[in-house]
Scaffold this motif. Structure first.
Motif, PDB file in Angstrom:
ATOM      1  N   ALA A 166       1.091  -1.407   0.311  1.00  0.00           N
ATOM      2  CA  ALA A 166      -0.005   0.222   0.117  1.00  0.00           C
ATOM      3  C   ALA A 166       0.714   0.870  -0.197  1.00  0.00           C
ATOM      4  N   PRO A 167       0.861   2.342  -1.038  1.00  0.00           N
ATOM      5  CA  PRO A 167       1.460   3.516  -1.064  1.00  0.00           C
ATOM      6  C   PRO A 167       0.991   4.073   0.684  1.00  0.00           C
ATOM      7  N   ASP A 168       2.327   4.224   0.812  1.00  0.00           N
ATOM      8  CA  ASP A 168       3.115   5.152   1.990  1.00  0.00           C
ATOM      9  C   ASP A 168       3.860   6.930   1.569  1.00  0.00           C
ATOM     10  N   THR A 169       2.510   8.128   1.762  1.00  0.00           N
ATOM     11  CA  THR A 169       2.538   9.089   1.188  1.00  0.00           C
ATOM     12  C   THR A 169       3.648   9.360   2.230  1.00  0.00           C
ATOM     13  N   ILE A 170       4.360  10.332   1.199  1.00  0.00           N
ATOM     14  CA  ILE A 170       5.717  10.811   1.783  1.00  0.00           C
ATOM     15  C   ILE A 170       5.191  12.174   1.636  1.00  0.00           C
ATOM     16  N   LEU A 171       4.132  12.961   0.644  1.00  0.00           N
ATOM     17  CA  LEU A 171       4.123  14.635   0.741  1.00  0.00           C
ATOM     18  C   LEU A 171       3.030  14.270  -0.229  1.00  0.00           C
ATOM     19  N   ARG A 172       2.346  15.574   0.495  1.00  0.00           N
ATOM     20  CA  ARG A 172       0.834  15.131  -0.220  1.00  0.00           C
ATOM     21  C   ARG A 172       0.552  16.872  -0.635  1.00  0.00           C
ATOM     22  N   GLY A 173      -0.092  17.193  -1.308  1.00  0.00           N
ATOM     23  CA  GLY A 173      -0.976  18.074  -1.822  1.00  0.00           C
ATOM     24  C   GLY A 173      -0.022  19.112  -2.408  1.00  0.00           C
ATOM     25  N   ILE A 174       0.627  18.692  -3.628  1.00  0.00           N
ATOM     26  CA  ILE A 174       1.398  19.352  -4.407  1.00  0.00           C
ATOM     27  C   ILE A 174      -0.414  19.651  -5.511  1.00  0.00           C
ATOM     28  N   PRO A 175      -0.023  20.788  -5.897  1.00  0.00           N
ATOM     29  CA  PRO A 175      -1.897  20.783  -7.388  1.00  0.00           C
ATOM     30  C   PRO A 175      -1.911  19.965  -8.200  1.00  0.00           C
ATOM     31  N   LYS A 176      -2.921  20.407  -7.923  1.00  0.00           N
ATOM     32  CA  LYS A 176      -3.074  19.578  -9.814  1.00  0.00           C
ATOM     33  C   LYS A 176      -4.063  19.914 -10.008  1.00  0.00           C
TER      34      LYS A 176
END
Length: 392
Positions: A171-181
């Motif tokens: 399962a993905p372990d998110t290390i950085l989120r919130g980069i604009p899409k």
């Protein structure tokens, strides 16, 4: 009309490669539109045990050459990111299918290892850049940059080769989120630098103001620990932002002196190759190409958007090699330090269609990934493919 060459698959000299270097026509073609922790101290100079990190005695010649040694594999669907495993096999991401496939570095045999949970492909977004942990032999981690329903993010996954094909990704372990899409300009390239820190190129999603906003992760080059934390030595201690003023960065590579280079899409006029220095402003949207404007860093080289639309880059044999999407060619930029030895030189023009990713494979070898099945190309039999190149 492009004529696809079909060299036979041959045995390929494989090397352990950790340097990933990572568009489009229409919007992609530039129309308007234990690991280190947050307290770890690491400098971008890092260690030199990476492809292309050996020093050259002399600058490269003005004229180079490219030989397609073989087609390693064919029939890839929307390939985007490429990363080499320590044994010389390759991992390739499918932007639109959200899957990662392992490609045997000699035979070209493909094995799907799994689907990345949470990927929401749309427009230029989806599963994009890949990177293999510098400690892969012990931690077995694969990093990915991908689009979700709410953002772009970077996650790492455990790769267990002992499990059945298609079920080998954790399962993905998110290390950085919130980069604009956005539908366009999602960036997407990730790579571990010589300092063993993780770098990412992002886009401004068509919202040009994000590139100059230091609080936004859009339109930036980011530098973080393998856990996604800011690195000591970043321009701001509590931020992963490394440089700003970028439109859409999809190429990252380091030269033999461990200097960071990046390729990015311009809008209507100039695509760019930049030498990246921490904290510097690369101009977008105030400047496109070489503007000579105080406070902004000019690119080292620039191209008409119809000739480039650059995605991945790699460093080999004293030159930066840049894959062109709309330009459908591979560019060579020979360097003496941070200055070009000669004008950029193009190869493979319209022979294989759109070119997405190029990765150094040790010495004079490169891997090159085509991009005809990304909805912007005109796929022919065998598209998309990975080519094995010999360059000088």
């Amino acid at each position: 009309m492009r004529t696809v060459q079909r060299p036979a698959v041959t045995a390929v000299l494989a090397a352990a490669v950790l340097l990933l270097t990572a568009g489009c026509s229409g919007a992609d073609g530039n129309a308007p539109a234990p690991t280190a922790t947050g307290g770890a101290s690491a400098s971008p100079s890092g260690d030199a045990s990476r492809p292309g990190s050996g020093s050259r005695a002399e600058p490269p010649p003005a004229k180079g050459s490219v030989k397609v040694v073989s087609t390693l594999t064919e029939d890839l669907k929307s390939p985007w990111g490429l990363a080499a495993l320590p044994d010389g096999d390759l991992l390739v991401s499918s932007r639109d299918e959200g899957t990662i496939t392992r490609v045997d570095g000699e035979s070209g045999k493909k094995t799907e290892i799994g689907t990345v949970a949470g990927v929401a492909p749309a427009g230029e977004g989806g599963l994009m850049g890949l990177a293999v942990s510098p400690a892969f032999a012990s931690d077995h981690l694969v990093y990915a940059y991908f689009t979700t329903e709410s953002d772009n993010r970077i996650a790492r996954m455990l790769y267990d080769e002992k499990k059945p094909a298609g079920q080998q990704l954790g399962a993905p372990d998110t290390i950085l989120r919130g980069i604009p899409k956005g539908t366009v300009h999602n960036g997407g390239r990730i790579a571990f630098g010589p300092d063993k820190m993780l770098y990412a190129g992002t886009g401004e999603t068509g919202d040009t103001g994000l590139a100059q906003d230091k609080k936004s992760l859009g339109g930036k080059i980011l530098r973080m620990t393998p856990d996604g934390e800011p690195v000591h030595g970043n321009p701001e201690a509590d931020s992963v932002v490394y440089s700003y003023g970028h439109r859409n960065v999809q190429g990252l590579a380091w030269d033999s002196e461990k200097r960071l280079w990046a390729a990015e899409f311009g809008q209507n006029t100039w695509d760019e190759l930049n030498q990246i220095r921490p904290g510097q402003n690369y101009g977008w949207p105030e400047v496109e190409g070489k503007g000579g404007k105080e406070g902004f860093v000019d690119p080292v080289a620039q191209w008409r958007t119809s000739e480039a639309s650059p995605s991945g880059i790699a460093y080999a044999e004293g030159s930066v090699w840049m894959a062109g999407l709309r330009g459908e060619r591979l560019w060579r930029i020979p360097l003496d330090g941070t200055e070009p030895v000669a004008d950029p030189e193009s190869f493979l023009a319209e022979e294989y269609g759109r070119l997405r990713t190029v990765v150094a494979a040790g010495g004079d070898k490169l891997w090159l990934v085509t991009s005809e099945t990304d909805t912007r190309g005109t796929p022919e039999s065998g598209d998309d493919r990975i080519l094995n190149l010999e360059v000088k």
